[in-house]
Motif scaffolding. Sequence first.
Motif, mmCIF file in Angstrom:
data_model
loop_
_atom_site.group_PDB
_atom_site.id
_atom_site.type_symbol
_atom_site.label_atom_id
_atom_site.label_comp_id
_atom_site.label_asym_id
_atom_site.label_seq_id
_atom_site.Cartn_x
_atom_site.Cartn_y
_atom_site.Cartn_z
ATOM 1 N N ARG A 51 -6.677 -16.685 -9.408
ATOM 2 C CA ARG A 51 -7.026 -17.879 -9.098
ATOM 3 C C ARG A 51 -7.886 -17.958 -7.763
ATOM 4 N NH1 ARG A 51 -2.028 -19.683 -10.732
ATOM 5 N NH2 ARG A 51 -1.213 -19.507 -8.735
ATOM 6 N N GLU A 52 -7.749 -17.133 -6.990
ATOM 7 C CA GLU A 52 -8.364 -16.927 -5.638
ATOM 8 C C GLU A 52 -9.691 -16.261 -5.805
ATOM 9 O OE1 GLU A 52 -5.841 -16.015 -2.440
ATOM 10 O OE2 GLU A 52 -4.762 -17.766 -2.636
ATOM 11 N N ALA A 53 -9.582 -15.105 -6.399
ATOM 12 C CA ALA A 53 -10.843 -14.305 -6.672
ATOM 13 C C ALA A 53 -10.692 -13.312 -7.620
ATOM 14 C CB ALA A 53 -11.327 -13.938 -5.251
ATOM 15 N N VAL A 98 -10.396 -9.594 -9.138
ATOM 16 C CA VAL A 98 -10.013 -8.236 -8.601
ATOM 17 C C VAL A 98 -10.936 -7.416 -9.487
ATOM 18 C CG1 VAL A 98 -8.377 -6.527 -7.601
ATOM 19 C CG2 VAL A 98 -7.640 -9.196 -8.107
ATOM 20 N N TRP A 139 9.036 -13.441 -6.258
ATOM 21 C CA TRP A 139 7.625 -13.758 -5.489
ATOM 22 C C TRP A 139 7.968 -15.269 -4.827
ATOM 23 C CZ3 TRP A 139 5.981 -9.568 -5.996
ATOM 24 C CH2 TRP A 139 6.043 -8.854 -7.660
ATOM 25 N N VAL A 159 2.472 -13.548 -13.506
ATOM 26 C CA VAL A 159 2.345 -14.708 -12.613
ATOM 27 C C VAL A 159 1.729 -14.185 -11.223
ATOM 28 C CG1 VAL A 159 4.020 -16.172 -11.209
ATOM 29 C CG2 VAL A 159 4.413 -15.872 -13.632
ATOM 30 N N LEU A 160 2.218 -13.095 -10.583
ATOM 31 C CA LEU A 160 1.584 -12.526 -9.578
ATOM 32 C C LEU A 160 0.126 -12.194 -9.666
ATOM 33 C CD1 LEU A 160 1.860 -11.164 -6.580
ATOM 34 C CD2 LEU A 160 2.139 -9.122 -7.711
ATOM 35 N N TRP A 161 -0.371 -11.576 -10.686
ATOM 36 C CA TRP A 161 -1.761 -11.372 -10.868
ATOM 37 C C TRP A 161 -2.662 -12.530 -10.810
ATOM 38 C CZ3 TRP A 161 -3.443 -7.274 -8.422
ATOM 39 C CH2 TRP A 161 -2.381 -6.159 -8.256
ATOM 40 N N PHE A 189 3.365 -18.855 -5.355
ATOM 41 C CA PHE A 189 2.595 -17.940 -6.522
ATOM 42 C C PHE A 189 2.405 -18.613 -8.087
ATOM 43 C CE2 PHE A 189 2.821 -13.576 -4.497
ATOM 44 C CZ PHE A 189 2.311 -14.179 -3.137
ATOM 45 N N ALA A 244 -1.869 -15.230 -9.949
ATOM 46 C CA ALA A 244 -2.125 -16.056 -8.719
ATOM 47 C C ALA A 244 -3.266 -15.348 -7.822
ATOM 48 C CB ALA A 244 -0.753 -16.154 -7.866
ATOM 49 N N VAL A 245 -3.308 -14.056 -7.879
ATOM 50 C CA VAL A 245 -4.164 -13.514 -7.048
ATOM 51 C C VAL A 245 -5.696 -13.953 -7.865
ATOM 52 C CG1 VAL A 245 -5.397 -11.180 -6.728
ATOM 53 C CG2 VAL A 245 -2.978 -11.473 -6.679
ATOM 54 N N LEU A 289 -2.217 -14.835 0.439
ATOM 55 C CA LEU A 289 -2.390 -15.242 -0.846
ATOM 56 C C LEU A 289 -1.259 -16.306 -1.213
ATOM 57 C CD1 LEU A 289 -3.108 -14.882 -3.952
ATOM 58 C CD2 LEU A 289 -0.989 -13.300 -4.068
ATOM 59 N N LEU A 331 3.492 -2.515 -13.920
ATOM 60 C CA LEU A 331 3.349 -3.427 -12.963
ATOM 61 C C LEU A 331 2.150 -3.670 -12.587
ATOM 62 C CD1 LEU A 331 6.640 -2.585 -10.792
ATOM 63 C CD2 LEU A 331 6.530 -4.056 -12.843
ATOM 64 N N ILE A 332 1.237 -2.571 -12.198
ATOM 65 C CA ILE A 332 -0.004 -2.765 -11.577
ATOM 66 C C ILE A 332 -0.891 -1.977 -12.418
ATOM 67 C CG2 ILE A 332 -1.313 -2.262 -9.430
ATOM 68 C CD1 ILE A 332 1.789 -1.645 -8.572
ATOM 69 N N LEU A 375 -6.244 -0.597 -10.325
ATOM 70 C CA LEU A 375 -6.256 -1.108 -9.100
ATOM 71 C C LEU A 375 -5.516 -0.270 -8.028
ATOM 72 C CD1 LEU A 375 -5.410 -4.757 -10.401
ATOM 73 C CD2 LEU A 375 -7.761 -3.605 -9.837
ATOM 74 N N VAL A 397 6.411 -11.718 -15.469
ATOM 75 C CA VAL A 397 6.805 -11.885 -14.224
ATOM 76 C C VAL A 397 5.533 -11.359 -13.359
ATOM 77 C CG1 VAL A 397 8.001 -11.409 -12.063
ATOM 78 C CG2 VAL A 397 9.090 -11.952 -14.169
ATOM 79 N N MET A 398 4.928 -10.043 -13.992
ATOM 80 C CA MET A 398 3.765 -9.550 -12.879
ATOM 81 C C MET A 398 2.634 -10.508 -13.261
ATOM 82 S SD MET A 398 5.158 -7.289 -11.500
ATOM 83 C CE MET A 398 3.776 -6.908 -10.616
#
Lengths: 267, 269
Positions: free
Chosen positions: A50-52, A54, B200, A43-45, B204, A47-48, B61, A194-195, A199, A40-41
Amino acid sequence: MSVRGTVRALPALFKVGFAEAVAYRAELFVWVLSTTMPLVMYVLWSAVAREAPVGRYGDREFLAYFLAAFIVRQLTSNWAAWQMNFEVRQGILSMRLLRPLTPVVSWAVETLAYMPMRLLVIVPPVVTWLAVLGGAFLPRTVAGWGLFALGAAGGWLLVFTINVCVGTLSLFMKSSLKLMDAYLAATFVFSGYLIPVELFPDRLRAVVEWLPFRYTIGLPVELLTSHHGTAEAARLVAVQWGFCALFGVLGLLLWRRGIRNFEAYGG
Amino acid sequence: MSGMGRQFLRYLRLLGVQVRASVLLALQYRGDFLVDGPLSLLWALTAVSPLLVVYRDRAVLAGWSFGEALFVTGWFLLLTAVVEGTINPSLTAVVDHVRKGTLDFVLMKPADAQFLVSTAKFEPWKMNHVLTSAGIFTWGFVTLGRGPTALGLLQAALLLLTATVLLYSLWILTVSAAFYVVKVDNLTYLFSSLFDAARWPSSFFPGPLRFVFTAIIPLAVLTTFPAEAMLGRLEGRHLLGAMVAAAAFSALARAAWRRSLAQYTSASS
C-alpha cells in the motif's frame, strides 16, 4: 514382492486411503483451518505494498503469490513422519511389515489418496484468484502448465522423501517429532511460504538456493505465478528432482538400517 | 476472618496443589526443556524474519518502526506461552471429560468445577516462550535506544492480566460449546489460526479488517495495546476499554459455563 504385485495393490490401497479421507473429512477441514498462514502473510505484505511496491511485487502480485502458496501447501504437504513415529511407538509397524508390500509405498499411497479431498479445499482460493485477478499471472503456455505440474509433483515427492528420512529416524531414537517440528519451522522461514524467496537479501538467497526448502513450496508457487522463463523454470525443476533423488536414496538407506533395529512391542 | 476470605485462601491452597502436581509431572520430562528452548527460538524466527525483510528498505510501516513492531511480536510469543502453558492443556482435558463422561468425577468433588477443570494441568516447559519474548523485548528496546518507563510497564502488566482473562474467557466459551457439540477441538484450531493474525500491529490490517480485529475479535487488545503500553504511547481510554471488555467477557463466560453445566447429563445417560 515384485514390482508387478506392488502396482496391482495400488488401486486397493488408494481406495482404502480415500475412504479414510472421506471418513475423517472433519479432521481434514480442521487441518485446513490451521494452514491460513499465507492469508496472515498477505496482510503484512499488502500493508507494505500500500505504501510502495517491493521490486516487481505490488498488491496484486502479493495476492497471487500467497493464494498460490495456500494452494501449493495443500497439494504438497503430507504427514508420513508423524504417521511413522506413531506406528513405530505403538508397534503397529509390525503389522504393516507382515504385508507383502513395503510400508513406504503404502504410506505414500495413503497420503496421495487424500488428494481428491484436497482438490475440493483449493476451490475457494482458485475462485478468488479468477474473480479478483481474472486469471492474471497464471501460466500462458502448455510448457508453463507442464512445468508447474512437474514442479508440484516434485514438491510433493520432496516433502514425502524428507518425511521418510525424518520418520525412519524414529527407528533409531525414541521419537523424531521434535526434529520434524524444527524442520517445519525452517520450512516456514526458508521455503518462500512466508516471504517470497526473491525478496531475501542477496547473500541469504544464494544460500537458500542450495537448501531443499525453497523447492518444496517456493518453486511450485513461482511456477504457478509465471515467475521464471521456460529455460530457468526447467533448470529449477531439474534441481528439485535432484533433491528428491537425494532424499529418496537417503531415506531408503536409513529405512534398511533402521528396520533391522526394530523390535515390535505392544500390539 | 470473613467467609469469603476463607474461601479465597482455600482456593489459593488448592491452586498450589494443582500447580505442584503439574510441576512434578513436568520434572519427569526435564529433557524437554533443553529441546524446547531452541525450538522456541526457531519459531520466534518465523515470527521475526518477515519483519526483518520488510524493514530492510523502509524505516516505518503503517506507523510502526522495526523496533516498535518487535514488541508486538514479543507479546504474540508471550501470549502463546500463556495459552499453551496454562490455558490449553487444562481445557483440552475438559473436552475429553465431556466426551467420555468422566466429568462426573470432577463434579463430585467439593470445589467449584470451573476452577478445578481450569487448573487441572499446566505445562511449565512452555515458559521457554517467555524467555524468548523477554529477549525480543530487550532487542526492541536496544533498537529504539531507550528503556521502558515505570508507567508503561505498569500498564503492560495490567494488560497482561487483561489479555489472560480475555483468552481464558474465550476458551471457557469454546468449552461450554463442547457440551452441545462434542467435537469441539475443531474450534480450538479456528481459535489458534485467528490468533496467528495477532502477530502484526493492528494498523497493518486494511480498514474493515482492522475494525473486526479490534471491536469484534479483540486481537488488538491482546498484542497491539500491550506493545503500545510498553512503548509508553497507549491511550488511557484504550486501557480502560480493554479492562471493561475483559470483565464483561469473563462474566459472559461464567454464565455460559453454568448454563452448559446445568443441562449436562453425563455421557452414559
